[in-house]
Design a protein around this motif. Structure first.
Motif, short mmCIF file in Angstrom:
data_model
loop_
_atom_site.label_atom_id
_atom_site.label_comp_id
_atom_site.label_asym_id
_atom_site.label_seq_id
_atom_site.Cartn_x
_atom_site.Cartn_y
_atom_site.Cartn_z
N SER A 139 43.86 15.05 -0.97
CA SER A 139 43.06 15.67 0.27
C SER A 139 44.02 16.59 0.89
N HIS A 184 43.89 19.82 -1.08
CA HIS A 184 42.55 20.41 -0.83
C HIS A 184 42.60 21.06 0.52
N ARG A 242 38.00 14.54 0.56
CA ARG A 242 37.43 15.76 1.03
C ARG A 242 38.95 16.35 1.62
N PRO A 243 38.89 17.73 2.04
CA PRO A 243 40.03 18.38 2.52
C PRO A 243 40.29 17.89 4.06
N LEU A 289 45.74 26.66 -6.63
CA LEU A 289 45.39 25.26 -6.84
C LEU A 289 45.79 25.04 -8.36
N ARG A 340 41.83 24.93 1.41
CA ARG A 340 40.89 25.21 2.09
C ARG A 340 41.17 26.16 3.16
N THR A 397 50.02 22.82 -2.58
CA THR A 397 48.94 22.52 -3.49
C THR A 397 49.57 21.86 -4.80
N ASP A 426 36.96 21.37 -4.99
CA ASP A 426 38.02 20.66 -4.26
C ASP A 426 38.00 21.14 -2.52
N ILE A 427 37.86 22.20 -2.50
CA ILE A 427 37.95 22.91 -0.88
C ILE A 427 36.68 22.50 0.07
#
Length: 375
Positions: free
Chosen positions: A332, A335, A193-194, A355, A339, A228, A366-367
């Motif tokens: 993460s 991400h 997760r981000p 990205l 985000r 990124t 991803d986000i």
């Protein structure tokens, strides 16, 4: 009769007395061990006679922090200034280090200020007098309307406290973190997760602790990850890939078999870290082809270099106490960067380009964006 000890170190004196007493006939060894243990826990003792746990080696930096999660039997009541003064100093340091945005700084400062006022109401005057139960009670405290806190709120509170204690320890005002044993349910079900902005700030602080802090290596890897870049790209980046050899703002990311080449933007904190790192490299007469984050003998950008950078990012997460989260991985970090762009108003197409993604669906995943729910 126990020989006299002339040294000034209390731990040497304790060890000598322990050895002498153990050799004296008729003395009870277990009682002497108890008295020695009590004496070693007195405030002001600079070191223990013998470590109570194995010492960390190499990059095993997470265990170094984890061993300090439980405070000693006798707390250090004079570890630092009063609570309000300590919190003000910590907040000022975060602003000076450009650790977070101004909006995040205001939110985190407000959180740790409420924590300080809560401690004062329980009789705590200085950091070092609190217990893990105090931190846990704050994290689980009800909201202003008397409702139980949501999971995201508890995670945010714990992250702010961890930032606080990392900074206190760096300033020599605390020797531990009462939140490290505070386990919360995972925030989501994604594999990576981000991170949140608060968690990124916590990792920035943590990147200057433990192994690698003397060379800025952990901080450099983290700063490049905020652009990124994937781990194989980070290991391949060179001094000449930066837009400015003295005050860099962007970096040219080479891409991989699964990611397109692109330009990555350094955060304000990342610019500060890379500027300091470049000064060190120039002082060592490094050439423009010198890698920024990888120092191994293998080819930069290869499997060995990728593993080295992945371990460095994992070490930062470990130091921040986030490696135990089942949905947190080195990916993460990138991400989060994507985000953050989306939350700032960038369309998903731009996020995908930043990205290096070749699919909008992959970028959305991803986000942690369910694009079908976006109106």
């Amino acid at each position: 009769m126990t020989p006299a000890v002339t040294g000034t170190r209390p731990d040497v004196e304790v060890c000598a007395r322990f050895r002498g007493a153990a050799q004296s006939p008729g003395d009870d060894l277990e009682k002497m061990r108890h008295r020695t243990s009590v004496r070693m826990q007195r405030p002001g003792s600079p070191a223990r006679c013998r470590p109570s746990h194995p010492q960390p080696k190499g990059d095993d930096v997470g265990r170094r922090v984890a061993t300090k999660s439980t405070p000693p039997a006798t707390v250090l009541v004079n570890a630092g200034p009063p609570l309000a003064n300590a919190i003000a100093a910590v907040s000022a340091q975060w602003r000076a280090d450009r650790l977070v945005s101004e909006q995040t700084l205001l939110r985190t400062t407000e959180t740790i200020s409420r924590y300080g006022r809560r401690l004062e109401r329980t009789g705590v005057q200085r950091f070092g007098q609190e217990r893990p139960a105090d931190a846990a009670a704050f994290v689980h405290a009800t909201t202003r309307d008397g409702r139980p806190p949501e999971l995201v709120t508890m995670h945010a509170r714990r992250t702010c406290l961890r930032m606080l204690y990392r900074t206190l320890r760096a300033r020599g005002w605390h020797d531990g973190d009462p939140t490290l044993d505070l386990v919360l349910p995972p925030r989501g079900v994604l594999a990576a997760r981000p991170l949140t902005s608060d968690e990124v700030a916590l990792c920035r602080v943590s990147s200057r602790l433990g192994a690698g802090a003397r060379t800025l290596r952990l901080a450099v890897c983290w700063a490049l990850g905020e652009t990124t870049a994937v781990t194989s790209e980070i290991s391949a980046l060179r001094m000449c890939d930066l837009d400015d050899p003295r005050r860099p703002r962007t970096v040219r990311l080479p891409g991989t078999r699964r990611h397109d080449a692109r330009i990555g933007t350094l955060s304000a904190w990342g610019q500060t870290v890379l500027t300091r790192h470049l000064e060190v490299l120039r002082a060592a007469s490094s050439h423009p082809e010198t890698p920024l984050a990888y120092r191994g003998a293998s080819k930069p950008g290869g499997a060995v270099g990728q593993a080295s950078v992945c371990n460095a990012l994992g070490a930062v997460l470990d130091l921040a106490g986030l490696s135990a989260e089942p949905d947190v991985r080195p990916a993460s970090l990138r991400h989060w960067a994507a985000r953050d762009l989306f939350d700032a108003g960038a369309p998903i197409e731009e996020v995908a380009r930043r990205l290096g993604a070749r699919s909008l669906d992959a970028a959305a995943e991803d986000i942690a964006l369910n694009w079908r729910d976006v109106r």
